[in-house]
Design a protein around this motif. Structure first.
Motif, PDB file in Angstrom:
ATOM      1  N   LEU A  61      17.803  57.810-149.505  1.00 32.15           N
ATOM      2  CA  LEU A  61      18.833  57.427-150.246  1.00 32.15           C
ATOM      3  C   LEU A  61      19.433  58.389-151.168  1.00 32.15           C
ATOM      4  O   LEU A  61      20.557  58.487-152.026  1.00 32.15           O
ATOM      5  CB  LEU A  61      18.647  56.228-151.064  1.00 32.15           C
ATOM      6  N   GLU A  62      18.590  59.731-151.241  1.00 32.10           N
ATOM      7  CA  GLU A  62      18.887  60.869-152.180  1.00 32.10           C
ATOM      8  C   GLU A  62      19.275  61.949-151.240  1.00 32.10           C
ATOM      9  O   GLU A  62      18.693  62.383-150.554  1.00 32.10           O
ATOM     10  CB  GLU A  62      17.575  61.118-152.874  1.00 32.10           C
ATOM     11  N   PRO A  63      20.642  62.341-151.182  1.00 37.41           N
ATOM     12  CA  PRO A  63      21.267  63.393-150.488  1.00 37.41           C
ATOM     13  C   PRO A  63      20.321  64.713-150.710  1.00 37.41           C
ATOM     14  O   PRO A  63      20.265  65.388-149.566  1.00 37.41           O
ATOM     15  CB  PRO A  63      22.619  63.580-151.239  1.00 37.41           C
ATOM     16  N   ALA A  64      20.166  64.876-151.762  1.00 31.24           N
ATOM     17  CA  ALA A  64      19.365  66.146-151.895  1.00 31.24           C
ATOM     18  C   ALA A  64      18.086  66.346-151.153  1.00 31.24           C
ATOM     19  O   ALA A  64      17.676  67.390-150.664  1.00 31.24           O
ATOM     20  CB  ALA A  64      19.146  66.695-153.549  1.00 31.24           C
ATOM     21  N   ASP A  65      17.200  65.249-150.988  1.00 33.07           N
ATOM     22  CA  ASP A  65      16.049  65.040-150.511  1.00 33.07           C
ATOM     23  C   ASP A  65      16.371  65.205-148.860  1.00 33.07           C
ATOM     24  O   ASP A  65      15.502  65.825-148.193  1.00 33.07           O
ATOM     25  CB  ASP A  65      15.506  63.675-150.686  1.00 33.07           C
ATOM     26  N   VAL A  66      17.294  64.478-148.632  1.00 38.84           N
ATOM     27  CA  VAL A  66      17.774  64.586-147.021  1.00 38.84           C
ATOM     28  C   VAL A  66      18.100  65.888-146.669  1.00 38.84           C
ATOM     29  O   VAL A  66      17.605  66.377-145.866  1.00 38.84           O
ATOM     30  CB  VAL A  66      18.800  63.328-146.794  1.00 38.84           C
ATOM     31  N   TYR A  67      18.804  66.760-147.557  1.00 38.40           N
ATOM     32  CA  TYR A  67      19.253  68.110-147.413  1.00 38.40           C
ATOM     33  C   TYR A  67      18.000  68.969-147.141  1.00 38.40           C
ATOM     34  O   TYR A  67      17.759  69.755-146.141  1.00 38.40           O
ATOM     35  CB  TYR A  67      20.333  68.652-148.554  1.00 38.40           C
ATOM     36  N   ARG A  68      17.159  68.735-148.067  1.00 46.03           N
ATOM     37  CA  ARG A  68      15.818  69.597-148.133  1.00 46.03           C
ATOM     38  C   ARG A  68      15.212  69.110-146.630  1.00 46.03           C
ATOM     39  O   ARG A  68      14.352  70.067-146.070  1.00 46.03           O
ATOM     40  CB  ARG A  68      14.731  69.013-149.174  1.00 46.03           C
ATOM     41  N   ALA A  69      14.888  68.003-146.400  1.00 38.77           N
ATOM     42  CA  ALA A  69      14.170  67.524-145.035  1.00 38.77           C
ATOM     43  C   ALA A  69      14.851  68.051-143.805  1.00 38.77           C
ATOM     44  O   ALA A  69      14.271  68.504-143.001  1.00 38.77           O
ATOM     45  CB  ALA A  69      14.226  65.952-145.174  1.00 38.77           C
ATOM     46  N   LEU A  70      16.148  68.178-143.744  1.00 35.41           N
ATOM     47  CA  LEU A  70      16.957  68.445-142.619  1.00 35.41           C
ATOM     48  C   LEU A  70      17.114  69.746-142.403  1.00 35.41           C
ATOM     49  O   LEU A  70      17.263  70.391-141.274  1.00 35.41           O
ATOM     50  CB  LEU A  70      18.167  67.785-142.542  1.00 35.41           C
ATOM     51  N   SER A  71      17.164  70.647-143.617  1.00 32.64           N
ATOM     52  CA  SER A  71      17.464  72.195-143.470  1.00 32.64           C
ATOM     53  C   SER A  71      16.313  72.662-142.492  1.00 32.64           C
ATOM     54  O   SER A  71      15.147  72.652-142.682  1.00 32.64           O
ATOM     55  CB  SER A  71      17.130  72.620-144.958  1.00 32.64           C
ATOM     56  N   GLY A  72      16.785  73.625-141.628  1.00 31.05           N
ATOM     57  CA  GLY A  72      15.932  74.022-140.798  1.00 31.05           C
ATOM     58  C   GLY A  72      15.643  73.430-139.514  1.00 31.05           C
ATOM     59  O   GLY A  72      14.976  73.993-138.452  1.00 31.05           O
ATOM     60  N   CYS A  73      16.055  72.276-139.376  1.00 33.09           N
ATOM     61  CA  CYS A  73      15.897  71.512-138.095  1.00 33.09           C
ATOM     62  C   CYS A  73      17.266  71.535-137.312  1.00 33.09           C
ATOM     63  O   CYS A  73      18.390  71.369-138.052  1.00 33.09           O
ATOM     64  CB  CYS A  73      15.470  70.009-138.393  1.00 33.09           C
ATOM     65  N   ARG A  74      17.245  71.125-136.141  1.00 31.35           N
ATOM     66  CA  ARG A  74      18.482  70.974-135.109  1.00 31.35           C
ATOM     67  C   ARG A  74      18.641  69.759-134.564  1.00 31.35           C
ATOM     68  O   ARG A  74      19.326  69.438-133.878  1.00 31.35           O
ATOM     69  CB  ARG A  74      18.474  72.299-134.230  1.00 31.35           C
ATOM     70  N   ARG A  75      17.395  68.930-134.543  1.00 31.90           N
ATOM     71  CA  ARG A  75      17.388  67.707-133.956  1.00 31.90           C
ATOM     72  C   ARG A  75      16.743  66.698-135.021  1.00 31.90           C
ATOM     73  O   ARG A  75      15.780  67.084-135.687  1.00 31.90           O
ATOM     74  CB  ARG A  75      16.554  67.644-132.759  1.00 31.90           C
ATOM     75  N   VAL A  76      17.188  65.399-134.793  1.00 28.87           N
ATOM     76  CA  VAL A  76      16.749  64.523-135.845  1.00 28.87           C
ATOM     77  C   VAL A  76      16.862  63.176-135.213  1.00 28.87           C
ATOM     78  O   VAL A  76      17.544  62.704-134.426  1.00 28.87           O
ATOM     79  CB  VAL A  76      17.573  64.540-137.254  1.00 28.87           C
ATOM     80  N   TYR A  77      15.518  62.293-135.477  1.00 34.08           N
ATOM     81  CA  TYR A  77      15.448  60.885-135.334  1.00 34.08           C
ATOM     82  C   TYR A  77      15.901  60.310-136.543  1.00 34.08           C
ATOM     83  O   TYR A  77      14.780  60.462-137.607  1.00 34.08           O
ATOM     84  CB  TYR A  77      14.151  60.583-134.774  1.00 34.08           C
ATOM     85  N   PHE A  78      16.756  59.381-136.868  1.00 30.39           N
ATOM     86  CA  PHE A  78      16.999  58.575-137.837  1.00 30.39           C
ATOM     87  C   PHE A  78      16.670  57.125-137.602  1.00 30.39           C
ATOM     88  O   PHE A  78      17.419  56.490-136.975  1.00 30.39           O
ATOM     89  CB  PHE A  78      18.502  58.603-138.487  1.00 30.39           C
ATOM     90  N   GLY A  79      15.944  56.692-138.413  1.00 32.40           N
ATOM     91  CA  GLY A  79      15.505  55.346-138.628  1.00 32.40           C
ATOM     92  C   GLY A  79      14.605  54.903-139.734  1.00 32.40           C
ATOM     93  O   GLY A  79      13.970  55.960-140.345  1.00 32.40           O
ATOM     94  N   MET A  80      14.637  53.832-140.345  1.00 33.87           N
ATOM     95  CA  MET A  80      13.983  53.446-141.595  1.00 33.87           C
ATOM     96  C   MET A  80      13.781  52.000-141.591  1.00 33.87           C
ATOM     97  O   MET A  80      14.323  51.165-140.688  1.00 33.87           O
ATOM     98  CB  MET A  80      14.554  53.993-142.817  1.00 33.87           C
ATOM     99  N   SER A  81      13.074  51.461-142.302  1.00 39.11           N
ATOM    100  CA  SER A  81      12.898  49.803-142.585  1.00 39.11           C
ATOM    101  C   SER A  81      14.171  49.292-142.794  1.00 39.11           C
ATOM    102  O   SER A  81      15.000  49.738-143.315  1.00 39.11           O
ATOM    103  CB  SER A  81      11.824  49.507-143.859  1.00 39.11           C
ATOM    104  N   VAL A  82      14.000  47.925-142.391  1.00 35.85           N
ATOM    105  CA  VAL A  82      15.079  47.044-142.434  1.00 35.85           C
ATOM    106  C   VAL A  82      15.220  46.852-144.091  1.00 35.85           C
ATOM    107  O   VAL A  82      14.433  46.228-144.735  1.00 35.85           O
ATOM    108  CB  VAL A  82      14.971  45.828-141.839  1.00 35.85           C
ATOM    109  N   SER A  83      16.372  47.173-144.543  1.00 36.25           N
ATOM    110  CA  SER A  83      16.628  47.140-146.080  1.00 36.25           C
ATOM    111  C   SER A  83      18.081  47.528-146.540  1.00 36.25           C
ATOM    112  O   SER A  83      18.913  47.880-145.884  1.00 36.25           O
ATOM    113  CB  SER A  83      15.582  48.500-146.768  1.00 36.25           C
ATOM    114  N   THR A  84      18.328  46.988-147.748  1.00 32.92           N
ATOM    115  CA  THR A  84      19.506  46.768-148.351  1.00 32.92           C
ATOM    116  C   THR A  84      20.210  48.169-148.312  1.00 32.92           C
ATOM    117  O   THR A  84      21.522  48.104-147.993  1.00 32.92           O
ATOM    118  CB  THR A  84      19.615  46.522-149.844  1.00 32.92           C
TER     119      THR A  84
END
Ligand SMILES: NC(=O)c1ccc[n+]([C@@H]2O[C@H](COP(=O)([O-])OP(=O)(O)OC[C@H]3O[C@@H](n4cnc5c(N)ncnc54)[C@H](OP(=O)(O)O)[C@@H]3O)[C@@H](O)[C@H]2O)c1
Length: 305
Positions: A61-84
């Motif tokens: 839910l934190e854009p800067a965290d997602v940016y840090r995680a995704l930078s340098g990757c070209r492929r991604v699986y996106f999934g997380m717990s059933v949540s609000t």
């Protein structure tokens, strides 16, 4: 940014059998480099690291965290717990993926979305968020592959029928006489790993995933009986009793509402589904209920010899 083949897997901690965790293992087995995103540093993160993943800790839910995680990757699986916050996390991932630039985004959804439209929705807040997330990802123009599994054997049948099968020899669910075709997350993860290993042929596709048979819960109970070598029966319980038990077990209100909707849709025959996505993507058929219960017999009270 060069393509070193690094693949981001979100929601990678999870329980044993959770999708992100299993996908991580399958990709590492194929010799592919994985960055596993987890919410916190704990034993599960240490296990992922020991298995060979690069671990990144962050909040989806934190854009800067997602940016840090995704930078340098070209492929991604996106999934997380059933949540609000599911829709917010999906749109955050889409915004960051557009900024960073990716070659493939594999998005976890649900098979009920196949039956949804502006004029035909469901009371489940999770299903509504998945429907909207799919819309937003379509507008994003990103190279998306959509995964729509039906109910999970690991994430639903194991925790919600294991204890009553173990203690009373009964599947106790308010599912009426509706049919269902549960799928193993082991198969769901195999599909995702196959796509992430070679995305181009899959881009833009929607994979609906079910197990190999659609049957009512009496039929499911027969497969349990065959796997455990003892009689397992089905008790069609009252939805209000199930709701009370789920709340007593401490499940969040949001998840309870989702589960009650699943039960309602089951009773209405809306989980009577068959799709061949597992075989189409992996070349191997999906696991049956009997095979699944045999593999996890201990958690259902064991097999009688
Ligand atoms: N269960 C079913 O029958 C079923 C059927 C069809 C589709 N689905 C879909 O499958 C998905 C769930 O898959 P799953 O069971 O494999 O997932 P899961 O194990 O429930 O969740 C995966 C991980 O997401 C992490 N997470 C949650 N919120 C986060 C946040 N804000 N930031 C970072 N990480 C976060 C959790 O971390 P922590 O463990 O640290 O909390 C968890 O380890 C959902 O999209 C669901 O709608 C489920």
């Amino acid at each position: 940014m060069g393509d070193n083949g690094l693949i981001l897997v979100t929601g990678a901690a999870g329980q044993l059998g959770a999708v992100g965790r299993t996908v991580t293992g399958l990709l590492l087995d194929r010799g592919l480099p994985v960055r596993a995103m987890v919410r916190r540093e704990d034993d599960r993160a240490a296990t992922l690291r020991a298995a060979g993943a690069e671990v990144v800790v962050g909040n989806l839910l934190e854009p800067a965290d997602v940016y840090r995680a995704l930078s340098g990757c070209r492929r991604v699986y996106f999934g997380m717990s059933v949540s609000t916050g599911y829709l917010e996390a999906s749109v955050t991932m889409a915004a960051v993926a557009r900024e960073v630039g990716v070659d493939a985004l594999v998005n976890m959804s649900q098979m009920t979305v196949s039956q949804m439209s502006i004029h035909n929705t469901t009371p489940s807040p999770q299903q509504r968020q998945h429907w909207l997330s799919e819309q937003a990802l379509a507008w994003s123009g990103l190279p998306v592959v959509t995964i729509r599994p039906t109910v999970f054997l690991e994430g639903f049948f194991l925790p919600l029928t294991g204890p009553s099968v173990r203690d009373r020899g009964r599947i106790e669910l308010p599912f009426g006489q509706g049919k269902t075709s549960p799928v193993s997350t082991a198969d769901v993860a195999r599909v995702i790993a196959a796509i992430l290993s070679d995305p181009p042929p899959h881009l833009g596709r929607v994979y609906e995933l079910t197990g190999p048979r659609s049957q009512d819960i009496h039929g499911v109970a027969q497969e349990y009986s065959d796997a455990l070598n003892r009689e397992i029966t089905y008790s069609d319980i009252v939805p209000e009793d199930w709701e009370r038990d789920l709340k007593k077990a401490g499940l969040p209100e949001y998840l309870v509402k989702h589960l009650l909707t699943m039960a309602e849709l089951n009773r209405a025959g809306r989980y009577d589904r068959m799709a061949n996505g597992v075989e189409r993507a992996t070349g191997r058929p999906a696991m049956s209920v009997r095979e699944f219960v045999s593999l996890h017999a201990g958690q259902f009270g064991g097999r009688r010899s």
